[in-house]
Design a protein around this motif. Structure first.
Motif, mmCIF file in Angstrom:
data_model
loop_
_atom_site.group_PDB
_atom_site.id
_atom_site.type_symbol
_atom_site.label_atom_id
_atom_site.label_comp_id
_atom_site.label_asym_id
_atom_site.label_seq_id
_atom_site.Cartn_x
_atom_site.Cartn_y
_atom_site.Cartn_z
ATOM 1 N N LEU A 1 0.831 -1.207 0.000
ATOM 2 C CA LEU A 1 0.000 0.000 0.000
ATOM 3 C C LEU A 1 0.865 1.256 0.000
ATOM 4 O O LEU A 1 0.567 2.227 -0.704
ATOM 5 C CB LEU A 1 -0.916 -0.001 1.225
ATOM 6 C CG LEU A 1 -2.073 -1.004 1.230
ATOM 7 C CD1 LEU A 1 -2.793 -0.991 2.571
ATOM 8 C CD2 LEU A 1 -3.060 -0.694 0.107
ATOM 9 N N ALA A 2 1.941 1.220 0.787
ATOM 10 C CA ALA A 2 2.835 2.385 0.861
ATOM 11 C C ALA A 2 3.516 2.631 -0.487
ATOM 12 O O ALA A 2 3.626 3.784 -0.935
ATOM 13 C CB ALA A 2 3.879 2.170 1.955
ATOM 14 N N CYS B 1 -3.779 4.791 3.108
ATOM 15 C CA CYS B 1 -4.715 5.552 3.929
ATOM 16 C C CYS B 1 -5.169 4.671 5.091
ATOM 17 O O CYS B 1 -5.087 3.441 5.025
ATOM 18 C CB CYS B 1 -5.917 6.020 3.113
ATOM 19 S SG CYS B 1 -6.881 4.678 2.380
ATOM 20 N N VAL B 2 -5.655 5.290 6.161
ATOM 21 C CA VAL B 2 -6.058 4.547 7.350
ATOM 22 C C VAL B 2 -7.139 3.517 7.025
ATOM 23 O O VAL B 2 -7.110 2.390 7.531
ATOM 24 C CB VAL B 2 -6.554 5.506 8.450
ATOM 25 C CG1 VAL B 2 -7.215 4.738 9.581
ATOM 26 C CG2 VAL B 2 -5.405 6.329 8.994
ATOM 27 N N ALA C 1 -14.767 2.538 21.136
ATOM 28 C CA ALA C 1 -13.309 2.448 21.053
ATOM 29 C C ALA C 1 -12.809 2.606 19.628
ATOM 30 O O ALA C 1 -11.698 3.109 19.402
ATOM 31 C CB ALA C 1 -12.839 1.116 21.631
ATOM 32 N N LEU C 2 -13.597 2.188 18.646
ATOM 33 C CA LEU C 2 -13.207 2.332 17.247
ATOM 34 C C LEU C 2 -13.678 3.664 16.666
ATOM 35 O O LEU C 2 -12.969 4.286 15.874
ATOM 36 C CB LEU C 2 -13.764 1.170 16.422
ATOM 37 C CG LEU C 2 -13.276 -0.231 16.816
ATOM 38 C CD1 LEU C 2 -13.843 -1.271 15.862
ATOM 39 C CD2 LEU C 2 -11.755 -0.294 16.817
ATOM 40 N N GLU C 3 -14.861 4.100 17.069
ATOM 41 C CA GLU C 3 -15.382 5.357 16.553
ATOM 42 C C GLU C 3 -14.523 6.541 16.999
ATOM 43 O O GLU C 3 -14.312 7.482 16.235
ATOM 44 C CB GLU C 3 -16.830 5.549 17.008
ATOM 45 C CG GLU C 3 -17.797 4.560 16.365
ATOM 46 C CD GLU C 3 -19.221 4.728 16.859
ATOM 47 O OE1 GLU C 3 -19.422 5.469 17.852
ATOM 48 O OE2 GLU C 3 -20.136 4.122 16.265
ATOM 49 N N VAL C 4 -14.019 6.476 18.227
ATOM 50 C CA VAL C 4 -13.195 7.579 18.716
ATOM 51 C C VAL C 4 -11.885 7.647 17.943
ATOM 52 O O VAL C 4 -11.349 8.736 17.687
ATOM 53 C CB VAL C 4 -12.930 7.440 20.239
ATOM 54 C CG1 VAL C 4 -11.933 6.323 20.533
ATOM 55 C CG2 VAL C 4 -12.421 8.755 20.817
ATOM 56 N N MET C 5 -11.343 6.498 17.526
ATOM 57 C CA MET C 5 -10.092 6.503 16.764
ATOM 58 C C MET C 5 -10.290 7.094 15.383
ATOM 59 O O MET C 5 -9.397 7.768 14.844
ATOM 60 C CB MET C 5 -9.535 5.083 16.655
ATOM 61 C CG MET C 5 -9.120 4.468 17.983
ATOM 62 S SD MET C 5 -8.000 5.496 18.955
ATOM 63 C CE MET C 5 -6.540 5.470 17.932
ATOM 64 N N SER C 6 -11.449 6.869 14.791
ATOM 65 C CA SER C 6 -11.743 7.459 13.487
ATOM 66 C C SER C 6 -11.767 8.978 13.587
ATOM 67 O O SER C 6 -11.243 9.693 12.717
ATOM 68 C CB SER C 6 -13.086 6.939 12.975
ATOM 69 O OG SER C 6 -13.417 7.524 11.734
ATOM 70 N N SER C 7 -12.345 9.480 14.686
ATOM 71 C CA SER C 7 -12.381 10.929 14.901
ATOM 72 C C SER C 7 -10.989 11.492 15.161
ATOM 73 O O SER C 7 -10.613 12.546 14.631
ATOM 74 C CB SER C 7 -13.307 11.253 16.071
ATOM 75 O OG SER C 7 -13.336 12.646 16.318
ATOM 76 N N LEU C 8 -10.203 10.801 15.962
ATOM 77 C CA LEU C 8 -8.846 11.260 16.270
ATOM 78 C C LEU C 8 -7.973 11.285 15.026
ATOM 79 O O LEU C 8 -7.096 12.156 14.884
ATOM 80 C CB LEU C 8 -8.213 10.366 17.336
ATOM 81 C CG LEU C 8 -8.800 10.461 18.747
ATOM 82 C CD1 LEU C 8 -8.133 9.441 19.666
ATOM 83 C CD2 LEU C 8 -8.635 11.866 19.321
ATOM 84 N N GLN C 9 -8.203 10.343 14.135
ATOM 85 C CA GLN C 9 -7.432 10.332 12.895
ATOM 86 C C GLN C 9 -7.708 11.594 12.080
ATOM 87 O O GLN C 9 -6.786 12.218 11.529
ATOM 88 C CB GLN C 9 -7.792 9.078 12.087
ATOM 89 C CG GLN C 9 -6.861 8.785 10.924
ATOM 90 C CD GLN C 9 -7.263 9.507 9.654
ATOM 91 O OE1 GLN C 9 -8.451 9.787 9.441
ATOM 92 N NE2 GLN C 9 -6.299 9.815 8.812
ATOM 93 N N SER C 10 -8.964 12.007 12.040
ATOM 94 C CA SER C 10 -9.321 13.237 11.332
ATOM 95 C C SER C 10 -8.733 14.455 12.028
ATOM 96 O O SER C 10 -8.241 15.388 11.384
ATOM 97 C CB SER C 10 -10.842 13.368 11.232
ATOM 98 O OG SER C 10 -11.403 12.288 10.520
ATOM 99 N N ILE C 11 -8.775 14.441 13.370
ATOM 100 C CA ILE C 11 -8.213 15.555 14.137
ATOM 101 C C ILE C 11 -6.714 15.682 13.890
ATOM 102 O O ILE C 11 -6.185 16.770 13.671
ATOM 103 C CB ILE C 11 -8.498 15.361 15.637
ATOM 104 C CG1 ILE C 11 -9.994 15.519 15.929
ATOM 105 C CG2 ILE C 11 -7.693 16.349 16.475
ATOM 106 C CD1 ILE C 11 -10.395 15.164 17.339
ATOM 107 N N HIS D 1 -4.400 2.993 13.704
ATOM 108 C CA HIS D 1 -5.675 3.612 13.341
ATOM 109 C C HIS D 1 -5.585 5.132 13.235
ATOM 110 O O HIS D 1 -6.601 5.797 12.991
ATOM 111 C CB HIS D 1 -6.753 3.249 14.372
ATOM 112 C CG HIS D 1 -7.314 1.877 14.190
ATOM 113 N ND1 HIS D 1 -6.537 0.742 14.172
ATOM 114 C CD2 HIS D 1 -8.593 1.441 14.024
ATOM 115 C CE1 HIS D 1 -7.301 -0.327 14.014
ATOM 116 N NE2 HIS D 1 -8.550 0.071 13.915
ATOM 117 N N ILE D 2 -4.387 5.666 13.422
ATOM 118 C CA ILE D 2 -4.162 7.112 13.264
ATOM 119 C C ILE D 2 -3.328 7.369 12.012
ATOM 120 O O ILE D 2 -3.636 8.237 11.202
ATOM 121 C CB ILE D 2 -3.445 7.706 14.496
ATOM 122 C CG1 ILE D 2 -4.322 7.545 15.745
ATOM 123 C CG2 ILE D 2 -3.118 9.178 14.258
ATOM 124 C CD1 ILE D 2 -5.598 8.353 15.733
#
Length: 515
Positions: free
Chosen positions: A70-71, A77-78, A356-366, A394-395
């Motif tokens: 992928l790289a 991408c995440v 636990a997974l939804e918060v990581m998706s948000s942190l990745q965007s942040i 996941h980030i």
């Protein structure tokens, strides 16, 4: 017809990749994706299991190959880093499902019990070494010489499974003894020309991979047994009574399938000479449960490897029973098993521990947007029980991240307390000692914590505002709340030197202190 069955299982397991959107156990990420991410991109956290060398790199190395591809193609991408390893595991699980069907004499009930098993649906596409172990076990069982045909093909997946996860050997002890007893070849010939030869080839491959990636000569299965069995490190993560697997573990994993399994057990015991294959499998199941019960640390996922054996026994019983039962009774039983499995599968796949997974998706965007907006990297701190979420995998953004550590007591220190336990004994005291008090810009830009912790750290949060909230669980404890919250620091560009965190000798006001 065979291709249709294979395609059915492929469709089912691929569907589970997208349907199962919840957290189960840390090892799904910290012992596979996180390790592969570090191998490929150079950053990511290695837990003590990797620094002590008790884990094999074979499984993460396969995932790392995917990451590298992928790289190289600029597609890292995440979303793909998280998705593709699960797709790979789902395809392997689907193939093992097909081999289960072949092993079960192409019985319709074998397809039914496997496809409707709530626990297998819940775990079949997860990047757990236990899931890989289960798939390899089923493939091996499908090639096991149950009839008079001589074959040792089954030893290849068995050997690979054992070197990836040494406890995989336990159920194979009675099975291999049976194989040697019934074989027409002398035992010494089987051991030297088959068992030891195949073990040597797979072991050499595993040793080479582990030694290269660990950086020194290392036999990971030996280190695994030394720490988990001889030193009893596993008990650090919880202990259960010896009978837990019998009265809680196996009934939970089987769910409503416990009913036909118990009927099958009784039938098999009464007619041992008729159901020889089932008798051997029951001996294997009992032997495995006894050995597992002797170990203090117990988990549901450890039973994954014997789940297919239980399902085989149940499917064979149901297949024979349905030939004599009325059509209405058969449909009633099938509907009851289906509904009884759909309920736990749906709740655990859609609802329980999804935060636990939804918060990581948000942190990745942040993490991605923060640098663009403020021209500086975000800094995350996870004030959660140890390993409560995934991490850099996941980030995929080389930003500062910190979590509460929980290494075992390797040095046998009296009254030992890991970092997570120390934090929860007195959260504000830990914060004062471990987080900078000034300037404000030195503080983490974002704090991730359960809502249940908020009253205890309200003074620290006085310079933060709640940014997002994610439902996590209906079942709360003194450390795990219903929701996971993200707090964002006020005005990230502000560099005031006033301390937002009261020092040990200061008394905070009711509202907390402002920075």
């Amino acid at each position: 017809m065979l291709n249709k069955i294979l395609l059915f299982f492929v469709a089912l397991r691929l569907a589970s990749v997208f349907v199962v959107r919840t957290w189960y156990v840390p090892d799904e990420y910290w012992q596979s994706l996180e390790v592969a991410h570090r191998l490929t991109f150079g950053y990511g956290h290695l837990t003590w299991e990797w620094t002590k060398g008790i884990r094999s790199y074979v499984y993460p190395a396969f995932i790392a190959i995917i990451y590298k591809l992928l790289a190289l193609s600029k597609l890292d991408c995440v979303e793909l880093l998280v998705l593709l390893p699960r797709v790979l595991q789902a395809l392997l699980s689907a193939y093992s499902d097909y081999r289960f069907y072949v092993w079960s004499n192409k019985s319709k009930w074998s397809v039914f019990v496997l496809a409707t098993s709530w626990f297998w649906f819940y775990t079949a596409s997860r990047t757990l070494s236990n899931t890989l172990e289960t798939s390899l076990t089923v493939i091996a069982l499908s090639y096991f010489p149950w009839t008079a045909v001589e074959s040792t093909t089954f030893l290849w997946p068995v050997a690979l499974s054992i070197f990836i996860r040494p406890t995989s050997a336990i159920p194979w002890v009675p099975l291999c003894l049976y194989h040697m007893k019934k074989s027409t070849h002398p035992v010494w010939e089987l051991l030297l020309k088959r068992y030891l030869l195949i073990g040597f080839i797979i072991g050499s491959f595993s040793l080479a991979v582990d030694s290269f990636l660990h950086g020194s000569l290392l036999i990971s299965p030996y280190e695994f047994l030394r720490f988990n069995v001889l030193k009893g490190i596993g008990s650090f993560y919880g202990e259960h009574p010896w009978y837990w697997y019998v009265n809680v573990g196996l009934p939970t994993v089987l769910g409503i399938g416990t009913i036909p399994f118990l009927f099958a057990v009784v039938e098999t015991i009464r007619h041992r000479q008729v159901y020889k294959e089932r008798s051997i499998l029951l001996v294997t199941i009992v032997f495995t449960l006894i050995v597992y019960s002797l170990l203090s640390h117990k988990e549901f996922r450890f039973l994954l490897q014997i789940l297919p054996l239980c399902l085989y026994v149940s499917a064979d019983h149901l297949s024979r029973w349905s030939r004599k039962a009325s059509g209405k009774l058969v449909w009633f039983a099938a509907l009851g098993l289906l509904v009884g499995n759909i309920i736990p599968a749906s709740y655990l796949s859609f609802v329980h521990q999804r935060g636990a997974l939804e918060v990581m998706s948000s942190l990745q965007s942040i993490a991605r947007d923060y640098r663009d907006e403020f021209d500086q990297p975000a800094k995350f701190i996870f004030l959660l029980p140890c390993h409560s979420t995934p991490f850099q995998s996941h980030i995929h953004h080389n930003t500062t991240m910190r979590f509460l550590r929980c290494e075992p007591n390797f040095e046998n220190v009296d009254n030992y307390s890991d970092e997570a336990d120390t934090f929860y004994k007195d959260p504000m005291s830990w914060i004062r000692k471990n987080l900078p008090v000034h300037p404000r810009s030195a503080l983490p830009t974002h704090v991730v914590a359960f809502d249940i912790l908020e009253p205890q750290i309200k003074d620290f949060l006085s310079v933060y505002k709640q940014k997002e909230s994610f439902f996590h669980s209906d079942y709360t404890t003194d450390r795990i709340g219903a929701n996971i919250l993200i707090y964002e620091r006020f005005d990230p560009t502000q560099t005031t030197t006033t301390s937002p965190v009261p020092k040990e000798d200061e008394q905070p006001t009711e509202q907390g202190t402002e920075g």
